[in-house]
Design a protein around this motif. Sequence first.
Motif, short mmCIF file in Angstrom:
data_model
loop_
_atom_site.label_atom_id
_atom_site.label_comp_id
_atom_site.label_asym_id
_atom_site.label_seq_id
_atom_site.Cartn_x
_atom_site.Cartn_y
_atom_site.Cartn_z
N GLY A 129 0.79 -1.22 0.00
CA GLY A 129 0.00 0.00 0.00
C GLY A 129 0.82 1.27 0.00
N CYS A 130 2.08 1.19 0.40
CA CYS A 130 2.96 2.37 0.35
C CYS A 130 3.25 2.72 -1.10
CB CYS A 130 4.27 2.10 1.07
SG CYS A 130 4.12 1.89 2.86
N ASN A 131 3.43 4.00 -1.37
CA ASN A 131 3.76 4.42 -2.73
C ASN A 131 5.25 4.19 -3.01
OD1 ASN A 131 1.15 5.25 -3.30
ND2 ASN A 131 1.52 7.35 -2.62
N ALA A 132 5.53 3.63 -4.15
CA ALA A 132 6.92 3.38 -4.55
C ALA A 132 7.62 4.71 -4.77
CB ALA A 132 6.97 2.53 -5.81
N THR A 133 8.85 4.82 -4.31
CA THR A 133 9.61 6.06 -4.46
C THR A 133 10.46 6.05 -5.74
OG1 THR A 133 11.42 5.12 -3.13
CG2 THR A 133 9.73 6.42 -1.97
N GLU A 134 10.50 4.92 -6.42
CA GLU A 134 11.25 4.83 -7.67
C GLU A 134 10.72 3.65 -8.49
OE1 GLU A 134 15.26 2.97 -7.30
OE2 GLU A 134 14.89 3.22 -5.13
N LYS A 135 11.07 3.67 -9.75
CA LYS A 135 10.73 2.53 -10.60
C LYS A 135 11.82 1.48 -10.46
CE LYS A 135 9.87 1.14 -15.41
NZ LYS A 135 9.73 1.59 -16.83
N VAL A 136 11.40 0.23 -10.25
CA VAL A 136 12.34 -0.88 -10.16
C VAL A 136 12.01 -1.88 -11.27
CG1 VAL A 136 13.20 -2.80 -8.76
CG2 VAL A 136 12.64 -0.60 -7.68
N GLU A 137 12.97 -2.09 -12.14
CA GLU A 137 12.77 -3.00 -13.27
C GLU A 137 13.93 -3.98 -13.35
OE1 GLU A 137 11.78 -2.85 -18.09
OE2 GLU A 137 12.48 -1.05 -17.04
N LEU A 138 13.59 -5.24 -13.50
CA LEU A 138 14.61 -6.28 -13.65
C LEU A 138 14.70 -6.68 -15.12
CD1 LEU A 138 13.66 -8.51 -10.57
CD2 LEU A 138 15.43 -6.75 -10.71
N LYS A 139 15.90 -6.78 -15.61
CA LYS A 139 16.11 -7.11 -17.02
C LYS A 139 16.14 -8.63 -17.24
CE LYS A 139 16.39 -2.89 -18.45
NZ LYS A 139 15.34 -2.32 -19.36
N GLU A 140 15.75 -8.99 -18.43
CA GLU A 140 15.78 -10.40 -18.84
C GLU A 140 17.18 -10.98 -18.63
OE1 GLU A 140 15.33 -13.00 -22.98
OE2 GLU A 140 14.64 -10.93 -22.88
N GLY A 141 17.20 -12.21 -18.09
CA GLY A 141 18.50 -12.85 -17.89
C GLY A 141 18.59 -13.52 -16.54
N PRO A 142 19.76 -14.02 -16.19
CA PRO A 142 19.92 -14.75 -14.93
C PRO A 142 19.81 -13.84 -13.71
CG PRO A 142 22.04 -14.45 -16.02
CD PRO A 142 20.99 -14.01 -17.00
N LEU A 143 19.22 -14.39 -12.65
CA LEU A 143 19.11 -13.69 -11.37
C LEU A 143 19.98 -14.46 -10.37
CD1 LEU A 143 15.24 -13.09 -11.32
CD2 LEU A 143 17.01 -11.43 -11.92
N SER A 144 21.25 -14.18 -10.43
CA SER A 144 22.21 -14.95 -9.64
C SER A 144 22.06 -14.74 -8.13
CB SER A 144 23.64 -14.60 -10.07
OG SER A 144 23.86 -13.20 -9.95
N GLN A 145 21.36 -13.67 -7.73
CA GLN A 145 21.19 -13.42 -6.30
C GLN A 145 20.20 -14.38 -5.65
OE1 GLN A 145 20.06 -11.57 -8.83
NE2 GLN A 145 18.80 -9.84 -8.14
N ILE A 171 12.71 -14.66 -18.05
CA ILE A 171 12.58 -14.90 -19.48
C ILE A 171 12.15 -13.63 -20.22
CG2 ILE A 171 12.09 -17.35 -19.14
CD1 ILE A 171 9.14 -16.76 -19.50
N SER A 172 11.85 -12.56 -19.47
CA SER A 172 11.55 -11.26 -20.09
C SER A 172 11.74 -10.18 -19.04
CB SER A 172 10.11 -11.22 -20.62
OG SER A 172 9.17 -11.39 -19.57
N ASP A 173 11.86 -8.94 -19.47
CA ASP A 173 11.99 -7.83 -18.52
C ASP A 173 10.77 -7.82 -17.59
OD1 ASP A 173 14.26 -7.23 -19.89
OD2 ASP A 173 13.47 -5.43 -20.87
N PHE A 174 11.00 -7.41 -16.34
CA PHE A 174 9.91 -7.42 -15.36
C PHE A 174 9.96 -6.15 -14.52
CE2 PHE A 174 8.34 -8.51 -11.05
CZ PHE A 174 7.03 -8.83 -11.38
N VAL A 175 8.84 -5.41 -14.49
CA VAL A 175 8.74 -4.20 -13.67
C VAL A 175 8.17 -4.58 -12.31
CG1 VAL A 175 7.67 -1.94 -13.43
CG2 VAL A 175 8.44 -2.71 -15.69
N VAL A 176 8.97 -4.38 -11.29
CA VAL A 176 8.53 -4.69 -9.93
C VAL A 176 7.55 -3.65 -9.43
CG1 VAL A 176 9.29 -5.07 -7.54
CG2 VAL A 176 10.73 -5.82 -9.45
N CYS A 177 7.85 -2.37 -9.68
CA CYS A 177 6.96 -1.29 -9.24
C CYS A 177 7.24 -0.04 -10.05
CB CYS A 177 7.14 -1.00 -7.75
SG CYS A 177 8.81 -0.52 -7.29
N GLU A 178 6.26 0.84 -10.10
CA GLU A 178 6.38 2.13 -10.78
C GLU A 178 6.39 3.24 -9.74
OE1 GLU A 178 6.80 2.87 -13.86
OE2 GLU A 178 6.12 1.18 -15.11
#
Length: 229
Positions: A129-145, A171-178
Amino acid sequence: MPKSKRNRAVTLSKTKKKGREHKEVIVNSIREAAEKFPSSYVFAFENMRNLKFKQFRDSIKSSGRFFLGSNKVMQIALGRSASDELKPGLHKISKFLRGETGLFFTDMPEEDVKKVFEEFEVFDFARTGCNATEKVELKEGPLSQFSHEMEPFLRKQGMPVRLNKGVVELISDFVVCEEGNPLSPESSRILRLLGIKMTSFKLHLICSLRGDDFEVYREGLEVSDIESS
């Protein structure tokens, strides 16, 4: 024939008495603090974190007392008008007890109070419910973390992932939040996993009464505004 539970008499006297007694304890505690300490402050808070507030309170407890709870009860303790105030001027700060606010009674100098309040800030993970303070986007590819065991959980959060030779992969870019949009439960979980903190727990001084000196600290918040609301 057994008596119907629907028709059984239930007394609420104990519950009501307990609630009333609890409020009376709070009112008396506030009045004792107001009498004991020369300075009274109203403060507001953002994104309250109970444990962090307790640590902050304990760090200066030798110099004062904090009160959080029902604004109405705190107002009653101080007095809501000049005719019923505990000490001269207390009804002025009582008017500022609305929303997420609390009381602080102290013998600390004003400069020290301002300093500890201004310096206190705790960054934390944003909740649903909190407003995102930034856009977070993950790019296609391995997530080694992320370990391979996390793949089913990430997929449940809506992330387009798969295992590729034991490695979690988008398998594709993913936007976590806007930026500016409220966080969904899934978004807040993913941000926590990513270690991204978007909120901070802060305290803001609103006004004070120091002897006969009443002062408002936050611009745009005047007694007249509160009386007319």
